[in-house]
Enzyme design. Structure first.
Site, PDB file in Angstrom:
ATOM      1  CG  ASN A 112       4.709 -17.338  -3.427  1.00 54.84           C
ATOM      2  OD1 ASN A 112       4.646 -18.513  -3.825  1.00 54.84           O
ATOM      3  ND2 ASN A 112       5.718 -16.493  -3.579  1.00 54.84           N
ATOM      4  CB  CYS A 141      -0.959  -0.087   1.254  1.00 58.31           C
ATOM      5  SG  CYS A 141      -2.433  -1.067   1.170  1.00 58.31           S
ATOM      6  CG  HIS A 145       2.757  -9.751  -4.403  1.00 60.07           C
ATOM      7  ND1 HIS A 145       2.407  -9.924  -3.075  1.00 60.07           N
ATOM      8  CD2 HIS A 145       3.857 -10.584  -4.388  1.00 60.07           C
ATOM      9  CE1 HIS A 145       3.263 -10.676  -2.303  1.00 60.07           C
ATOM     10  NE2 HIS A 145       4.157 -11.159  -3.211  1.00 60.07           N
ATOM     11  CG  ASP A 196      10.943  -9.153  -6.194  1.00 58.64           C
ATOM     12  OD1 ASP A 196       9.891  -9.616  -5.858  1.00 58.64           O
ATOM     13  OD2 ASP A 196      11.917  -9.057  -5.519  1.00 58.64           O
ATOM     14  CG  HIS A 233       6.043 -13.432  -7.589  1.00 54.82           C
ATOM     15  ND1 HIS A 233       7.414 -12.848  -6.995  1.00 54.82           N
ATOM     16  CD2 HIS A 233       5.344 -13.703  -6.467  1.00 54.82           C
ATOM     17  CE1 HIS A 233       7.385 -12.898  -5.805  1.00 54.82           C
ATOM     18  NE2 HIS A 233       6.112 -13.292  -5.213  1.00 54.82           N
TER      19      HIS A 233
HETATM   20  P1  5GP Z   1       6.312 -13.143  -1.506  1.00 53.18           P
HETATM   21  O1  5GP Z   1       7.411 -13.774  -0.853  1.00 53.18           O
HETATM   22  O2  5GP Z   1       5.160 -12.482  -0.659  1.00 53.18           O
HETATM   23  O3  5GP Z   1       5.290 -13.861  -2.652  1.00 53.18           O
HETATM   24  O4  5GP Z   1       6.808 -12.145  -2.378  1.00 53.18           O
HETATM   25  C1  5GP Z   1       7.205 -10.667  -1.574  1.00 53.18           C
HETATM   26  C2  5GP Z   1       8.326 -10.087  -2.884  1.00 53.18           C
HETATM   27  O5  5GP Z   1       8.271  -8.761  -2.588  1.00 53.18           O
HETATM   28  C3  5GP Z   1       9.586 -10.660  -2.678  1.00 53.18           C
HETATM   29  O6  5GP Z   1       9.920 -11.363  -4.057  1.00 53.18           O
HETATM   30  C4  5GP Z   1      10.373  -9.408  -2.403  1.00 53.18           C
HETATM   31  O7  5GP Z   1      11.648  -9.572  -3.022  1.00 53.18           O
HETATM   32  C5  5GP Z   1       9.683  -8.446  -3.075  1.00 53.18           C
HETATM   33  N1  5GP Z   1       9.764  -7.195  -1.910  1.00 53.18           N
HETATM   34  C6  5GP Z   1       9.898  -7.199  -0.607  1.00 53.18           C
HETATM   35  N2  5GP Z   1      10.113  -6.044  -0.112  1.00 53.18           N
HETATM   36  C7  5GP Z   1      10.066  -5.333  -1.492  1.00 53.18           C
HETATM   37  C8  5GP Z   1      10.097  -3.653  -1.521  1.00 53.18           C
HETATM   38  O8  5GP Z   1      10.376  -3.001  -0.769  1.00 53.18           O
HETATM   39  N3  5GP Z   1      10.235  -3.340  -2.917  1.00 53.18           N
HETATM   40  C9  5GP Z   1      10.237  -4.382  -3.915  1.00 53.18           C
HETATM   41  N4  5GP Z   1      10.378  -3.679  -5.118  1.00 53.18           N
HETATM   42  N5  5GP Z   1      10.082  -5.614  -3.774  1.00 53.18           N
HETATM   43  C10 5GP Z   1      10.081  -5.769  -2.468  1.00 53.18           C
HETATM   44 ZN    ZN Z   2      -2.034  -3.188   1.258  1.00 49.57          ZN
END
Ligand code: 5GP
Ligand code: ZN
Length: 114
Positions: free
Chosen positions: A87, A7, A100, A30, A102
């Site tokens: 995920n 957010c 989100h 990412d 990927h």
């Molecule tokens: P999840 O593990 O929840 O499926 O994916 C979260 C993703 O968000 C990870 O691939 C991580 O590298 C990315 N991520 C985490 N914090 C940040 C951030 O502050 N900025 C960006 N651009 N990506 C982030």
């Molecule tokens: Zn949010």
């Protein structure tokens, strides 16, 4: 959701490399890429996980997937192939609880995923 990382990115309170934006989604690079192309398709509305999607949000989920495919095509990966991953909760490795999608591309990927 004032404490939600994505957010905050959507609201420009935290910087991110935004590669696409419209009224409903933002797409960012990412911060820790796992492939030559690794972007996240993020809805502007806060939804904690796929468990929390309502029937009224079906079009938004479809749009996230079509946007990922469109970016893959724009970057030249439509025919080579790409992977989309969403995920949900701990065992799947969800770390940010704002939904989100990927989009990963640019290398061969194993199956099953780890
Ligand atoms: P999840 O593990 O929840 O499926 O994916 C979260 C993703 O968000 C990870 O691939 C991580 O590298 C990315 N991520 C985490 N914090 C940040 C951030 O502050 N900025 C960006 N651009 N990506 C982030
Ligand atoms: Zn949010």
């Amino acid at each position: 959701m004032s404490e939600c990382l994505f957010c905050k990115i959507v609201n420009r309170q935290i910087p991110a490399k935004i590669v696409y934006e419209d009224e409903r989604v933002v797409v960012i690079e990412d911060i820790n890429p796992q492939a030559p192309l690794h972007v996240l398709v993020i809805p502007k509305t806060h939804i904690a996980s796929l468990n929390d999607v309502t029937p009224g949000q079906d079009a938004l989920i479809g749009e996230m997937n079509r946007r990922a495919a469109g970016i893959a095509r724009d970057r030249g990966y439509a025919d080579r192939g790409f992977r989309t991953v969403l995920n949900t909760n701990r065992e799947a490795g969800q770390t940010v609880f704002h939904i989100h999608l990927h989009l990963l591309a640019g290398r061969s990927m194993a199956w099953p995923p780890g």
